[in-house]
Design a protein around this motif. Structure first.
Motif, PDB file in Angstrom:
ATOM      1  N   ALA A  28      58.457  56.120  54.922  1.00 50.57           N
ATOM      2  CA  ALA A  28      58.023  55.392  53.793  1.00 50.57           C
ATOM      3  C   ALA A  28      56.516  56.191  53.953  1.00 50.57           C
ATOM      4  CB  ALA A  28      58.742  54.376  53.267  1.00 50.57           C
ATOM      5  N   SER A  29      55.838  56.308  52.266  1.00 50.45           N
ATOM      6  CA  SER A  29      54.754  56.037  52.476  1.00 50.45           C
ATOM      7  C   SER A  29      53.917  54.509  52.331  1.00 50.45           C
ATOM      8  CB  SER A  29      54.169  56.824  51.182  1.00 50.45           C
ATOM      9  OG  SER A  29      54.307  58.118  51.198  1.00 50.45           O
ATOM     10  N   LEU A  30      55.054  54.429  51.697  1.00 52.40           N
ATOM     11  CA  LEU A  30      54.585  52.359  51.744  1.00 52.40           C
ATOM     12  C   LEU A  30      55.475  51.784  52.681  1.00 52.40           C
ATOM     13  CD1 LEU A  30      51.831  50.168  51.472  1.00 52.40           C
ATOM     14  CD2 LEU A  30      52.763  49.726  48.784  1.00 52.40           C
ATOM     15  N   MET A  31      55.312  51.145  53.383  1.00 58.47           N
ATOM     16  CA  MET A  31      56.569  50.775  54.318  1.00 58.47           C
ATOM     17  C   MET A  31      56.476  48.751  54.212  1.00 58.47           C
ATOM     18  SD  MET A  31      59.140  51.040  55.974  1.00 58.47           S
ATOM     19  CE  MET A  31      58.918  52.155  57.414  1.00 58.47           C
ATOM     20  N   LYS A  32      56.678  48.343  52.739  1.00 58.89           N
ATOM     21  CA  LYS A  32      56.762  47.208  53.022  1.00 58.89           C
ATOM     22  C   LYS A  32      58.283  46.759  52.382  1.00 58.89           C
ATOM     23  CE  LYS A  32      53.058  45.461  53.043  1.00 58.89           C
ATOM     24  NZ  LYS A  32      52.651  44.856  54.065  1.00 58.89           N
ATOM     25  N   PRO A  33      59.144  46.975  52.933  1.00 54.82           N
ATOM     26  CA  PRO A  33      61.342  46.617  52.765  1.00 54.82           C
ATOM     27  C   PRO A  33      61.142  45.257  52.665  1.00 54.82           C
ATOM     28  CG  PRO A  33      61.005  47.177  54.966  1.00 54.82           C
ATOM     29  CD  PRO A  33      59.338  47.645  54.200  1.00 54.82           C
ATOM     30  N   SER A  34      62.153  44.661  51.656  1.00 57.98           N
ATOM     31  CA  SER A  34      63.009  43.509  52.806  1.00 57.98           C
ATOM     32  C   SER A  34      63.685  43.758  53.172  1.00 57.98           C
ATOM     33  CB  SER A  34      63.090  42.947  50.387  1.00 57.98           C
ATOM     34  OG  SER A  34      64.115  43.720  50.617  1.00 57.98           O
ATOM     35  N   GLN A  35      63.905  44.011  53.803  1.00 56.16           N
ATOM     36  CA  GLN A  35      65.283  44.966  54.845  1.00 56.16           C
ATOM     37  C   GLN A  35      65.234  46.147  55.006  1.00 56.16           C
ATOM     38  OE1 GLN A  35      69.800  44.428  54.518  1.00 56.16           O
ATOM     39  NE2 GLN A  35      69.476  42.918  54.345  1.00 56.16           N
ATOM     40  N   LEU A  36      65.460  46.102  56.708  1.00 59.83           N
ATOM     41  CA  LEU A  36      66.075  47.771  57.162  1.00 59.83           C
ATOM     42  C   LEU A  36      67.061  47.458  57.827  1.00 59.83           C
ATOM     43  CD1 LEU A  36      62.386  48.591  58.831  1.00 59.83           C
ATOM     44  CD2 LEU A  36      63.735  49.348  56.217  1.00 59.83           C
ATOM     45  N   ARG A  37      67.719  48.464  57.572  1.00 61.21           N
ATOM     46  CA  ARG A  37      69.115  48.693  58.661  1.00 61.21           C
ATOM     47  C   ARG A  37      69.167  49.863  59.182  1.00 61.21           C
ATOM     48  NH1 ARG A  37      74.985  46.889  57.040  1.00 61.21           N
ATOM     49  NH2 ARG A  37      76.824  48.161  59.007  1.00 61.21           N
ATOM     50  N   ILE A  38      69.539  50.193  60.254  1.00 62.69           N
ATOM     51  CA  ILE A  38      69.638  51.186  61.384  1.00 62.69           C
ATOM     52  C   ILE A  38      71.269  51.144  61.986  1.00 62.69           C
ATOM     53  CG2 ILE A  38      69.325  53.043  62.580  1.00 62.69           C
ATOM     54  CD1 ILE A  38      65.845  52.198  62.165  1.00 62.69           C
ATOM     55  N   SER A  39      72.153  52.261  61.506  1.00 63.54           N
ATOM     56  CA  SER A  39      73.637  51.980  62.378  1.00 63.54           C
ATOM     57  C   SER A  39      73.820  50.333  61.877  1.00 63.54           C
ATOM     58  CB  SER A  39      73.226  52.451  63.160  1.00 63.54           C
ATOM     59  OG  SER A  39      74.801  51.805  64.422  1.00 63.54           O
ATOM     60  N   ASP A  40      74.148  49.342  62.604  1.00 60.49           N
ATOM     61  CA  ASP A  40      74.442  48.272  62.537  1.00 60.49           C
ATOM     62  C   ASP A  40      73.183  47.442  62.660  1.00 60.49           C
ATOM     63  OD1 ASP A  40      74.569  48.616  65.186  1.00 60.49           O
ATOM     64  OD2 ASP A  40      76.628  47.638  65.471  1.00 60.49           O
ATOM     65  N   ILE A  41      72.866  48.073  62.914  1.00 62.89           N
ATOM     66  CA  ILE A  41      70.708  46.774  63.736  1.00 62.89           C
ATOM     67  C   ILE A  41      70.414  46.466  61.869  1.00 62.89           C
ATOM     68  CG2 ILE A  41      68.854  46.597  64.750  1.00 62.89           C
ATOM     69  CD1 ILE A  41      70.330  48.474  66.934  1.00 62.89           C
ATOM     70  N   MET A  42      70.351  45.073  62.131  1.00 63.84           N
ATOM     71  CA  MET A  42      69.627  44.903  60.548  1.00 63.84           C
ATOM     72  C   MET A  42      68.438  43.964  60.844  1.00 63.84           C
ATOM     73  SD  MET A  42      71.438  43.716  57.183  1.00 63.84           S
ATOM     74  CE  MET A  42      72.229  42.377  58.229  1.00 63.84           C
ATOM     75  N   ASN A  43      67.535  44.015  60.009  1.00 62.37           N
ATOM     76  CA  ASN A  43      66.497  42.882  60.353  1.00 62.37           C
ATOM     77  C   ASN A  43      65.541  43.382  59.425  1.00 62.37           C
ATOM     78  OD1 ASN A  43      63.974  44.959  60.117  1.00 62.37           O
ATOM     79  ND2 ASN A  43      63.129  44.201  61.939  1.00 62.37           N
ATOM     80  N   ARG A  44      64.790  42.008  58.732  1.00 61.59           N
ATOM     81  CA  ARG A  44      63.570  41.988  57.343  1.00 61.59           C
ATOM     82  C   ARG A  44      62.569  42.419  58.706  1.00 61.59           C
ATOM     83  NH1 ARG A  44      59.398  39.810  55.703  1.00 61.59           N
ATOM     84  NH2 ARG A  44      59.320  38.867  53.646  1.00 61.59           N
ATOM     85  N   ALA A  45      61.581  43.551  57.761  1.00 60.03           N
ATOM     86  CA  ALA A  45      60.540  43.621  58.311  1.00 60.03           C
ATOM     87  C   ALA A  45      59.088  42.981  57.997  1.00 60.03           C
ATOM     88  CB  ALA A  45      59.802  45.336  57.626  1.00 60.03           C
ATOM     89  N   PRO A  46      58.603  42.881  59.208  1.00 59.85           N
ATOM     90  CA  PRO A  46      57.704  41.423  59.130  1.00 59.85           C
ATOM     91  C   PRO A  46      56.182  42.330  58.286  1.00 59.85           C
ATOM     92  CG  PRO A  46      57.232  43.613  60.665  1.00 59.85           C
ATOM     93  CD  PRO A  46      58.342  43.453  60.586  1.00 59.85           C
ATOM     94  N   ASP A  47      56.018  40.871  57.317  1.00 56.81           N
ATOM     95  CA  ASP A  47      55.270  40.994  56.368  1.00 56.81           C
ATOM     96  C   ASP A  47      53.815  40.408  56.517  1.00 56.81           C
ATOM     97  OD1 ASP A  47      55.238  40.307  52.593  1.00 56.81           O
ATOM     98  OD2 ASP A  47      54.131  41.919  53.891  1.00 56.81           O
ATOM     99  N   THR A  48      52.917  41.506  57.839  1.00 56.93           N
ATOM    100  CA  THR A  48      52.220  40.636  57.617  1.00 56.93           C
ATOM    101  C   THR A  48      50.369  41.228  57.693  1.00 56.93           C
ATOM    102  OG1 THR A  48      52.061  42.500  59.983  1.00 56.93           O
ATOM    103  CG2 THR A  48      53.129  40.716  59.911  1.00 56.93           C
ATOM    104  N   ARG A  49      50.304  42.361  56.554  1.00 54.97           N
ATOM    105  CA  ARG A  49      49.111  43.540  55.926  1.00 54.97           C
ATOM    106  C   ARG A  49      49.389  42.614  54.508  1.00 54.97           C
ATOM    107  NH1 ARG A  49      49.342  48.166  59.259  1.00 54.97           N
ATOM    108  NH2 ARG A  49      51.709  48.185  57.993  1.00 54.97           N
ATOM    109  N   LYS A  50      48.298  43.068  53.665  1.00 57.20           N
ATOM    110  CA  LYS A  50      48.098  43.389  52.251  1.00 57.20           C
ATOM    111  C   LYS A  50      48.383  44.641  52.503  1.00 57.20           C
ATOM    112  CE  LYS A  50      45.041  39.958  51.466  1.00 57.20           C
ATOM    113  NZ  LYS A  50      44.323  38.996  51.672  1.00 57.20           N
ATOM    114  N   ASP A  51      49.105  45.403  51.141  1.00 49.58           N
ATOM    115  CA  ASP A  51      49.046  46.458  50.803  1.00 49.58           C
ATOM    116  C   ASP A  51      48.301  47.708  50.902  1.00 49.58           C
ATOM    117  OD1 ASP A  51      51.386  45.612  50.139  1.00 49.58           O
ATOM    118  OD2 ASP A  51      50.977  46.354  47.751  1.00 49.58           O
ATOM    119  N   ASP A  52      46.828  46.948  50.844  1.00 50.08           N
ATOM    120  CA  ASP A  52      45.355  47.597  50.713  1.00 50.08           C
ATOM    121  C   ASP A  52      44.884  47.634  52.260  1.00 50.08           C
ATOM    122  OD1 ASP A  52      44.372  45.313  51.235  1.00 50.08           O
ATOM    123  OD2 ASP A  52      43.190  45.201  49.557  1.00 50.08           O
TER     124      ASP A  52
END
Length: 231
Positions: free
Chosen positions: A169-193
């Protein structure tokens, strides 16, 4: 003088392997000729006793298309030898419906829209979304997901079990990611800018979803591109 005159062309070649037998079947002769020679060769070459172990047989039929009836006839001939069992029948030919299904699973589906909260966009194959995925929105693909916009909702790639799938993604700020049967919430450690580069998510060797710079994909998934020259 033709020294090959009188030699019979062989339609069936039997090779022993550590896993069993591999039978290479000629794809130019008629099916009836093939059946006759297969029956004849198995009768001559197969010595079986009551305590003979089961041997797996792999049939390689080349560019021959077999109907279900023909496949079953070959299986029956081989099963008649009590210690032989058909493990697989490999052909270079697929049906039109199989080809269309394969094309569908490997094509890139381009969509231009904003996926809003509560909306679900699902495709077979790879998804190229030109737009945003808002919080509460969901995108699902059996292949890879590429978002030319912001990904703030849920993304599910490789939904039919493909752990090699990626999400970018151009801006990766998902609430949840899943690939196949593996799922996680993306870490939110940075501001958008603070994010300037496109990012990607993939499953690493520890079966964890990792987010990295998009440029890493050329090393992580070298076969991802369908065009010569790589990403």
């Amino acid at each position: 003088m033709n020294i090959l005159k009188g030699q019979k062309q062989q339609f069936v070649t039997i090779k022993g392997t550590k896993d069993g037998l591999t039978l290479h079947l000629d794809d130019q002769c008629s099916f009836r000729e093939l059946v006759y020679e297969l029956t004849e060769k198995l009768a001559l070459n197969q010595k079986q006793t009551e305590d003979s172990p089961l041997l797996a047989v792999r049939l390689k039929v080349g560019n021959r298309f077999l109907t279900k009836v023909q496949e079953e006839e070959l299986r029956t001939i081989i099963r008649s030898k009590k210690n032989l069992i058909v493990d697989s029948i490999d052909s270079n030919v697929i049906t039109k419906s199989e080809a269309l299904e394969l094309k569908k699973k490997n094509e890139i589906v381009s969509v231009t829209k904003i996926v809003r909260s509560g909306q679900v966009l699902e495709v077979e194959g790879d998804l190229l979304l030109i737009g945003d995925v808002n919080p509460g929105g969901t995108v699902i693909a059996t292949g890879n997901i590429f978002v030319l916009g912001s990904l703030r909702g849920i993304a599910k790639a490789g939904f039919d079990g493909n752990k090699e799938a990626v999400i970018a993604a151009s801006l990766m700020k998902p609430s949840q990611l899943r690939i196949s049967d593996i799922m996680n919430r993306a870490p939110d450690t940075r501001k958008d800018d603070e994010q300037n580069d496109m990012e990607c998510a993939y499953v690493d060797e520890n079966e964890m979803i990792v987010i990295d710079r998009l440029q890493q994909l050329i090393h992580l998934r070298p076969n991802l591109t369908r065009l010569e020259g790589g990403i």
